[in-house]
Design an enzyme around this catalytic site. Structure first.
Site, PDB file in Angstrom:
ATOM      1  N   SER A  60      -9.693   3.945   1.669  1.00  0.00           N
ATOM      2  CA  SER A  60      -9.789   3.741   0.224  1.00  0.00           C
ATOM      3  C   SER A  60     -11.105   3.063  -0.113  1.00  0.00           C
ATOM      4  O   SER A  60     -11.690   2.350   0.720  1.00  0.00           O
ATOM      5  CB  SER A  60      -8.629   2.868  -0.261  1.00  0.00           C
ATOM      6  OG  SER A  60      -8.821   2.459  -1.600  1.00  0.00           O
ATOM      7  N   TYR A 106      -3.464  -4.805   0.140  1.00  0.00           N
ATOM      8  CA  TYR A 106      -3.867  -3.401   0.245  1.00  0.00           C
ATOM      9  C   TYR A 106      -5.326  -3.282   0.685  1.00  0.00           C
ATOM     10  O   TYR A 106      -5.650  -2.530   1.614  1.00  0.00           O
ATOM     11  CB  TYR A 106      -3.659  -2.714  -1.100  1.00  0.00           C
ATOM     12  CG  TYR A 106      -4.017  -1.246  -1.114  1.00  0.00           C
ATOM     13  CD1 TYR A 106      -3.163  -0.298  -0.546  1.00  0.00           C
ATOM     14  CD2 TYR A 106      -5.198  -0.806  -1.698  1.00  0.00           C
ATOM     15  CE1 TYR A 106      -3.483   1.052  -0.566  1.00  0.00           C
ATOM     16  CE2 TYR A 106      -5.524   0.545  -1.731  1.00  0.00           C
ATOM     17  CZ  TYR A 106      -4.663   1.472  -1.159  1.00  0.00           C
ATOM     18  OH  TYR A 106      -4.989   2.806  -1.180  1.00  0.00           O
TER      19      TYR A 106
END
Length: 253
Positions: free
Chosen positions: A140, A153
Site C-alpha cells: 500500500s 495498517y
C-alpha cells in the site's frame, strides 16, 4: 455443475472476494491460469478455472496443523502440480489511535497483513521454485505515507514492502518476489465510504495528479505482468501505483 480446470498453471490469491481480489481472479484466469481463490468468507459460486477455498489467515499463522491441512487441499486441487504464482492480497484495515488500539487489533493486523504472506511464501516456496514461479505482495501507499489512526495498517504495509525487498536475499534466483503499493482504488468498499459524499469523493480524485483514483483491474493487470516473463529482471521491487499522489505535498495553503 462440474468445474473445469483447463488452464494448467495455478495462481493462489488471498482475499479473493474483495474488490481487488475479484479483479485479480478475473485477470489471472484471462491470462491462462487456473485460480485457487481464497477468502475468510465462503463462496459457493462455480466458475471454470476457479476453485474457491475458505482460508482463515489468522488460524493459518497461529496453527501449523491448519496450515499443513491447507497445503494438502491445494496439492489435491492442483493434482500435485503446485502453484506457479502466489498473490498475497488479503488485508485487514483496523483504524485506531495509537493511544487506544488494543493488543488484539494490533496482533490481528500483523497476523493477516504480514505474517500470513510470510508463512504462505515459506509453505509454497518449493512448489514455486519447481514451477519457476513468482510472488506478488499487495502492499500500500501507506507503506511510506499515511494518515492519522492508520498506525497498525501502515506499519504492517511498511513491513510487507521491506520483507519483499529483504526476502530476495534468501530466495535469490529461485522465485521472483515483488510488491505493488496502490493508493486509492475504486473498490466497492471505498465507494461505500463516500456514499452521499460526492463532493468529497471528487476532491479525493482531484488530489491525485492523474485526476482520478485507480481501478481494481489496473492493479490486477500489474500483478499479472509482474508474474510474467516480461518482468523477468524485476526482483525485490516495490512498485508505486498511486496516480502520482505519492509525490504530493499537502500544504494548508
Amino acid at each position: 455443475m462440474q468445474q473445469k480446470f483447463t488452464n494448467k498453471k495455478w495462481a493462489l490469491i488471498t482475499g479473493a472476494l474483495g474488490g481487488i481480489g475479484k479483479a485479480l481472479v478475473k485477470e489471472f484466469t484471462n491470462d491462462g491460469y487456473s485460480v485457487l481463490a481464497t477468502d475468510l468468507k465462503i463462496c459457493n459460486d462455480n466458475f471454470d478455472n476457479v476453485c474457491f477455498l475458505q482460508l482463515d489467515l489468522e488460524s493459518f499463522v497461529l496453527d501449523e496443523a491448519y496450515a499443513a491441512e491447507f497445503y494438502k487441499k491445494v496439492n489435491a486441487v492442483t493434482d500435485g502440480v503446485g502453484i506457479t504464482s502466489l498473490i498475497n492480497n488479503a488485508a485487514v484495515q483496523i483504524l485506531a489511535d495509537t493511544r487506544f488500539i488494543s493488543r488484539q487489533q494490533w496482533n490481528t493486523s500483523f497476523n493477516v497483513n504480514l505474517s500470513a504472506p510470510f508463512f504462505l511464501t515459506q509453505l509454497f516456496i518449493d512448489d514455486l521454485d519447481r514451477n519457476s514461479g513468482s510472488i506478488v505482495n499487495i502492499s500500500s501507499i501507506h507503506a511510506t505515507q499515511t494518515k492519522k489512526q492508520f498506525v497498525a495498517y501502515a506499519t504492517t504495509k511498511a513491513a510487507l514492502s521491506s520483507m519483499t525487498r529483504n526476502m530476495v536475499l534468501d530466495i535469490g534466483n529461485r522465485v521472483r518476489i515483488n510488491a505493488i503499493e496502490p493508493a486509492a482504488i475504486a473498490t466497492d468498499m471505498l465507494k461505500a465510504g463516500f456514499y452521499g459524499k460526492d463532493e468529497l469523493y471528487k476532491r479525493l480524485e482531484m488530489f491525485h495528479p492523474l485526476g482520478r483514483v485507480g481501478t481494481p483491474s489496473e492493479i490486477a493487470k500489474l500483478a499479472v505482468f509482474l508474474t510474467s516473463d516480461n518482468a523477468g529482471f524485476v526482483q525485490g521491487a516495490c512498485i508505486s501505483a498511486s496516480g502520482g499522489i505519492q509525490g504530493c505535498l499537502s500544504d494548508p495553503i
